[in-house]
Enzyme design. Structure first.
Site, PDB file in Angstrom:
ATOM      1  N   TYR A  23       0.810  -1.223   0.000  1.00 44.97           N
ATOM      2  CA  TYR A  23       0.000   0.000   0.000  1.00 44.97           C
ATOM      3  C   TYR A  23       0.843   1.273   0.000  1.00 44.97           C
ATOM      4  O   TYR A  23       0.295   2.372  -0.101  1.00 44.97           O
ATOM      5  CB  TYR A  23      -0.910   0.027   1.241  1.00 44.97           C
ATOM      6  CG  TYR A  23      -1.900  -1.102   1.313  1.00 44.97           C
ATOM      7  CD1 TYR A  23      -3.032  -1.115   0.498  1.00 44.97           C
ATOM      8  CD2 TYR A  23      -1.726  -2.159   2.197  1.00 44.97           C
ATOM      9  CE1 TYR A  23      -3.958  -2.149   0.561  1.00 44.97           C
ATOM     10  CE2 TYR A  23      -2.643  -3.202   2.276  1.00 44.97           C
ATOM     11  CZ  TYR A  23      -3.749  -3.187   1.453  1.00 44.97           C
ATOM     12  OH  TYR A  23      -4.666  -4.215   1.522  1.00 44.97           O
ATOM     13  N   HIS A  28      -4.201   6.622  -1.203  1.00 42.98           N
ATOM     14  CA  HIS A  28      -4.809   6.564   0.136  1.00 42.98           C
ATOM     15  C   HIS A  28      -3.758   6.688   1.241  1.00 42.98           C
ATOM     16  O   HIS A  28      -4.113   6.891   2.396  1.00 42.98           O
ATOM     17  CB  HIS A  28      -5.555   5.239   0.271  1.00 42.98           C
ATOM     18  CG  HIS A  28      -6.903   5.332   0.933  1.00 42.98           C
ATOM     19  ND1 HIS A  28      -7.626   6.509   1.048  1.00 42.98           N
ATOM     20  CD2 HIS A  28      -7.676   4.376   1.522  1.00 42.98           C
ATOM     21  CE1 HIS A  28      -8.775   6.260   1.672  1.00 42.98           C
ATOM     22  NE2 HIS A  28      -8.824   4.988   1.982  1.00 42.98           N
ATOM     23  N   ASN A  81      -9.955   1.786   7.803  1.00 42.68           N
ATOM     24  CA  ASN A  81     -11.323   1.882   8.320  1.00 42.68           C
ATOM     25  C   ASN A  81     -11.430   1.614   9.816  1.00 42.68           C
ATOM     26  O   ASN A  81     -12.522   1.690  10.380  1.00 42.68           O
ATOM     27  CB  ASN A  81     -12.269   0.969   7.530  1.00 42.68           C
ATOM     28  CG  ASN A  81     -11.895  -0.493   7.632  1.00 42.68           C
ATOM     29  OD1 ASN A  81     -10.809  -0.832   8.097  1.00 42.68           O
ATOM     30  ND2 ASN A  81     -12.773  -1.362   7.179  1.00 42.68           N
ATOM     31  N   ASP A 106      -5.909  11.889   2.415  1.00 36.18           N
ATOM     32  CA  ASP A 106      -6.237  12.120   1.011  1.00 36.18           C
ATOM     33  C   ASP A 106      -7.670  12.630   0.898  1.00 36.18           C
ATOM     34  O   ASP A 106      -8.525  12.274   1.695  1.00 36.18           O
ATOM     35  CB  ASP A 106      -6.064  10.826   0.208  1.00 36.18           C
ATOM     36  CG  ASP A 106      -6.911   9.680   0.757  1.00 36.18           C
ATOM     37  OD1 ASP A 106      -6.783   9.364   1.963  1.00 36.18           O
ATOM     38  OD2 ASP A 106      -7.719   9.094   0.000  1.00 36.18           O
ATOM     39  N   ASN A 127     -13.120   6.670   5.109  1.00 31.18           N
ATOM     40  CA  ASN A 127     -13.288   5.697   6.187  1.00 31.18           C
ATOM     41  C   ASN A 127     -12.384   5.945   7.390  1.00 31.18           C
ATOM     42  O   ASN A 127     -12.751   5.634   8.526  1.00 31.18           O
ATOM     43  CB  ASN A 127     -13.077   4.278   5.656  1.00 31.18           C
ATOM     44  CG  ASN A 127     -14.227   3.815   4.787  1.00 31.18           C
ATOM     45  OD1 ASN A 127     -15.366   4.232   4.976  1.00 31.18           O
ATOM     46  ND2 ASN A 127     -13.935   2.971   3.824  1.00 31.18           N
TER      47      ASN A 127
END
Length: 200
Positions: A23, A28, A81, A106, A127
């Protein structure tokens, strides 16, 4: 709800993102990128924070004297989240009032690289913010880093979990640097002065 802004209280600066190398370059994860740069600036390295599901760096920013601020930089390791739990645990541990929490994240509804600083408000479908607001209320600061909207009919979830494009990466370091400057200005000078400089 605790929304005091005691000048002596530390600031908790939270970069939002998802843990793991897969990631790391995602749109994000721009909050993590800004947190990493701020950690470099204070000369610290992220370490696991006791029982909290997060990594932290403790340091100070600002000139010597009354404008110097104690800060805790944090990256939740819970996935986006579920960010609220780790952030609230850190807030309790370091005795940080809600008004001294800054989320760096973001933002789809702002053009790429544009910044917006604000206090409180909704989560706009984000989230990480949704989880934080559920954990301790909405009256924390946000440094919103624009990533723009997905092209065509690309689903939002796919867009935010993709790496920045090669064209975007040419300016990414500059924008991340500017976002880190904005966080420092917010903590040292206050929201209104920081907004006047960075809410371009």
């Amino acid at each position: 709800m605790d929304v005091t802004t005691d000048a002596a209280a530390p600031w908790l600066i939270v970069g939002l993102g998802n843990p793991g190398p897969e990631y790391a370059g995602n749109r994000h994860n721009v909050g993590f990128m800004v947190a990493d740069l701020l950690a470099d600036r204070v000369g610290g390295r992220f370490k696991r924070a006791g029982r909290a599901q997060a990594q932290v760096v403790e340091g100070r920013i600002g000139p010597p004297g009354p404008m110097n601020r104690r800060v805790v930089l944090a990256k939740p390791m819970s996935y986006m989240n579920l960010s609220g739990g780790p952030v609230n645990a850190l807030r309790d541990f370091y005795k940080v009032p809600v008004g001294h929490v800054v989320a760096v994240h973001d933002e789809l509804d702002i053009d790429y690289g544009v910044l917006r600083l604000k206090l409180g408000g909704g989560d706009n479908g984000h989230n990480g913010l949704k989880s934080m607001t559920k954990a301790f209320g909405a009256e924390y600061h946000r440094v919103r880093f624009g990533i723009g909207r997905p092209p065509g009919r690309m689903p939002v979830a796919d867009f935010v979990l993709k790496d920045f494009s090669s064209a975007e990466r040419k300016e990414l370091d500059y924008f991340v640097d500017r976002a880190a400057d904005a966080v420092e200005a917010l903590v040292i000078e206050g929201l209104e002065r920081a907004q006047s400089t960075y809410n371009s």
